[in-house]
Design an enzyme around this catalytic site. Structure first.
Site, PDB file in Angstrom:
ATOM      1  N   ASP A 107     103.533  49.727  87.350  1.00  0.00           N
ATOM      2  CA  ASP A 107     104.402  50.685  88.012  1.00  0.00           C
ATOM      3  C   ASP A 107     105.780  50.755  87.378  1.00  0.00           C
ATOM      4  OD1 ASP A 107     105.177  48.121  88.929  1.00  0.00           O
ATOM      5  OD2 ASP A 107     104.054  48.372  90.782  1.00  0.00           O
ATOM      6  N   ASP A 155     103.133  42.942 103.046  1.00  0.00           N
ATOM      7  CA  ASP A 155     102.268  43.712 103.933  1.00  0.00           C
ATOM      8  C   ASP A 155     100.887  43.950 103.335  1.00  0.00           C
ATOM      9  OD1 ASP A 155     102.855  45.527 101.950  1.00  0.00           O
ATOM     10  OD2 ASP A 155     103.885  46.960 103.252  1.00  0.00           O
ATOM     11  N   HIS A 200     100.222  45.126 100.177  1.00  0.00           N
ATOM     12  CA  HIS A 200     100.052  46.247  99.247  1.00  0.00           C
ATOM     13  C   HIS A 200      99.870  45.757  97.813  1.00  0.00           C
ATOM     14  CE1 HIS A 200     104.599  46.047  98.871  1.00  0.00           C
ATOM     15  NE2 HIS A 200     104.266  46.206  97.614  1.00  0.00           N
ATOM     16  N   GLU A 247     101.187  51.436  98.961  1.00  0.00           N
ATOM     17  CA  GLU A 247     101.643  51.006 100.275  1.00  0.00           C
ATOM     18  C   GLU A 247     100.524  51.116 101.311  1.00  0.00           C
ATOM     19  OE1 GLU A 247     104.364  49.553 100.285  1.00  0.00           O
ATOM     20  OE2 GLU A 247     106.083  50.686  99.594  1.00  0.00           O
TER      21      GLU A 247
END
Length: 263
Positions: free
Chosen positions: A72, A141, A143, A148
């Protein structure tokens, strides 16, 4: 899926580095085709990169026939910005090994047409023969890359709007000011990662324990995008004892016993 559990982050990071080096050398022993390596940024892989650098300087591994694709990059952050993922990769790995610069691929977050850049990235991965091993991390979380919660498990490289939680966590790299964190990023998709022949995920510390428990023991769900690794034929998660803290006792014992049996 395999889960490799080590006493601490340092030991798990070294295990990952040697696993990557062994994979590079194994392919080099049977073909002249380059080894295609997917890479991640953030604090998690830094020790793994440091060990790969040490191995290179010791003459134990070469990256001359390695092609890399990063997961990314932030949107609209200058390449020269110290927190751009371009800057990160050169600082922590590329400037210290013998990889040819033309073999390095990182998404251009300043491209005029961001989706065209994403589409071209997918084509470049395919043209390279696909990723042999994708090294990644996981968010608190659950991801994977910047996919996400609620991202499609069939997603491909695209522009993502980052959640408040991700912005808050990443603000530590931007003077702890959430307003300085770019609100969007370009990211490989879940399906892009899962197309790799092998996926290796690193997770360290108690803050990652819940995400690991959900990804390993929970259902495969777009709420925890790392859980898609359950469906991969060669997926491995390397963690420390703290990140293993939420796993059931029998789950913990199972993966320890599997690794011992395969020695």
């Amino acid at each position: 899926m395999k889960v490799i559990i080590r006493d601490n982050q340092h030991e798990a990071s070294l295990w990952a580095a040697h696993h990557i080096a062994d994979a590079i050398k194994a392919k080099a022993a049977v073909t002249d085709k380059p080894f295609v390596l997917g890479l991640a940024t953030g604090s998690t892989p830094i020790e793994t990169y440091a060990e790969l650098i040490r191995m290179y300087k010791a003459g134990e591994i070469s990256f001359k026939n390695v092609v890399t694709f990063n997961m990314d990059e932030y949107v609209a952050l200058p390449v020269e910005h110290p927190e751009s993922y371009h800057s990160f990769m050169y600082k922590y790995l590329f400037d210290h090994i013998d990889i040819p610069r033309e073999n390095i691929h990182i998404l251009d977050g300043n491209a005029k047409d961001l989706q065209a850049e994403c589409d071209a990235y997918e084509k470049a991965i395919a043209a390279a023969g696909g990723v042999d091993l994708f090294l990644g991390g996981v968010g608190e979380d659950g991801h994977l890359a910047f996919n996400e919660p609620f991202s499609s498990l069939q997603s491909r490289t695209r522009v993502m709007t980052l959640t408040y939680d991700t912005l808050l966590v990443n603000s530590r790299f931007f003077d702890n000011d959430i307003n300085k964190v770019p609100k969007q990023a370009m990211s490989v998709g879940v399906a892009t990662v899962l197309d790799s022949k092998e996926v290796l995920i690193l997770a360290f510390g108690h803050k990652k324990a819940r995400a690991i428990q959900q990804a390993v023991e929970g259902p495969m769900t777009h709420v925890v995008t790392l859980s898609a690794l359950q469906n991969h034929p060669c997926g491995t998660i390397a963690i420390d004892e703290l990140a293993a803290g939420e796993l059931k006792v029998n789950t913990y014992k199972y993966f320890k016993q599997i690794e011992e049996a395969e020695k």
